[in-house]
Design an enzyme around this catalytic site. Structure first.
Site, PDB file in Angstrom:
ATOM      1  N   HIS A 261      -3.609  29.224  22.859  1.00 23.33           N
ATOM      2  CA  HIS A 261      -4.120  29.668  21.565  1.00 23.33           C
ATOM      3  C   HIS A 261      -4.144  28.512  20.570  1.00 23.33           C
ATOM      4  CE1 HIS A 261      -4.216  33.899  22.618  1.00 23.33           C
ATOM      5  NE2 HIS A 261      -2.992  33.822  23.087  1.00 23.33           N
TER       6      HIS A 261
ATOM      7  N   LYS B 240      -6.120  48.094  25.067  1.00 26.43           N
ATOM      8  CA  LYS B 240      -7.391  48.813  25.194  1.00 26.43           C
ATOM      9  C   LYS B 240      -8.564  47.889  25.521  1.00 26.43           C
ATOM     10  CE  LYS B 240      -5.993  52.506  22.022  1.00 26.43           C
ATOM     11  NZ  LYS B 240      -6.329  53.243  20.776  1.00 26.43           N
TER      12      LYS B 240
END
Length: 232
Positions: A46, A195
């Protein structure tokens, strides 16, 4: 990870030598672990382009994946609740205020994003949007394969897309951090792979936050031609 956190985890696993050894391994600086890996290597990070080696695009290929900052904020919110060593216990609105004020790890978001966008035409950087992966995964798989100089037939592409389908990905033990759960590293009420959908931020934002987010995004994109794809 600081020594106090490591010692706390070891105390929670004090009766299991194997788990303590695993904690030692996982708490080592990743740079040392990566340096021992044979080439070619795949490294996920990241870290923004400005904190990577200055000539990285001369010696390696970089695939950069950008995502709508509102969905990023929701994802980071759950991740900060997931890790017991972070232990964020506030609500999402509180977290959102921290996020847009660059008061958490991995911010400032737009500086990170625009650094990569400015390099998008470099032959060794492939700039992708998460939303495009969600809309047409086979096309993106072929795009990445071509970027990496790999060739796959239709059957292989289909197999890879099945492997990467969210439900299969979510159930893959190599990515859902099962070993960390056993070490008491993670909050049992949260999951690492949740999700994976686009536009899920709408379930978390009230009208005031939605308007604030639109202003924040507009202000930060006014000096660039970068625009986010619309969610499905």
């Amino acid at each position: 990870m600081n020594k106090d956190s490591v010692n706390e985890l070891k105390c929670l696993n004090k009766h299991n030598e194997e788990k303590k050894k695993l904690i030692d391994f996982l708490s080592k600086p990743r740079s040392g672990v990566i340096a021992k890996k044979p080439s070619p290597r795949f490294i996920k990070t990241h870290i923004p382009m400005s904190l990577l080696p200055p000539h990285i695009l001369d010696i390696a290929k970089v695939v950069y994946v950008a995502r709508d900052p509102r969905d990023v904020a929701v994802s980071c919110f759950h991740m900060n609740r997931l890790f017991n060593l972070i232990q964020f216990v506030g609500d999402f609105k509180t977290y959102w205020n921290f996020f847009i004020r660059n008061m958490i790890l991995w911010t400032p978001y737009f500086d990170h994003l625009k650094e990569a966008w400015e390099l998008r035409n470099h032959p060794n950087l492939l700039f992708l949007f998460y939303e495009d992966l969600s809309k047409d995964l086979p096309r993106i798989v072929r795009l990445v394969a071509d970027f990496l100089g790999k060739e796959y037939n239709d059957e292989q592409i289909a197999g890879l897309c099945s492997h990467l389908h969210f439900e299969n990905f979510k159930n893959n033990p190599s990515v859902n951090m099962d070993e960390m759960k056993e070490l008491h590293w993670l909050n049992p009420n949260e999951t690492f792979i949740r999700k994976g959908k686009t536009g899920g931020w709408r379930e978390y934002f009230d009208d005031e936050m939605t308007q604030e987010a639109e202003r924040w995004i507009t202000d930060n994109l006014k000096d660039t031609d970068l625009r986010f794809p619309s969610a499905q």
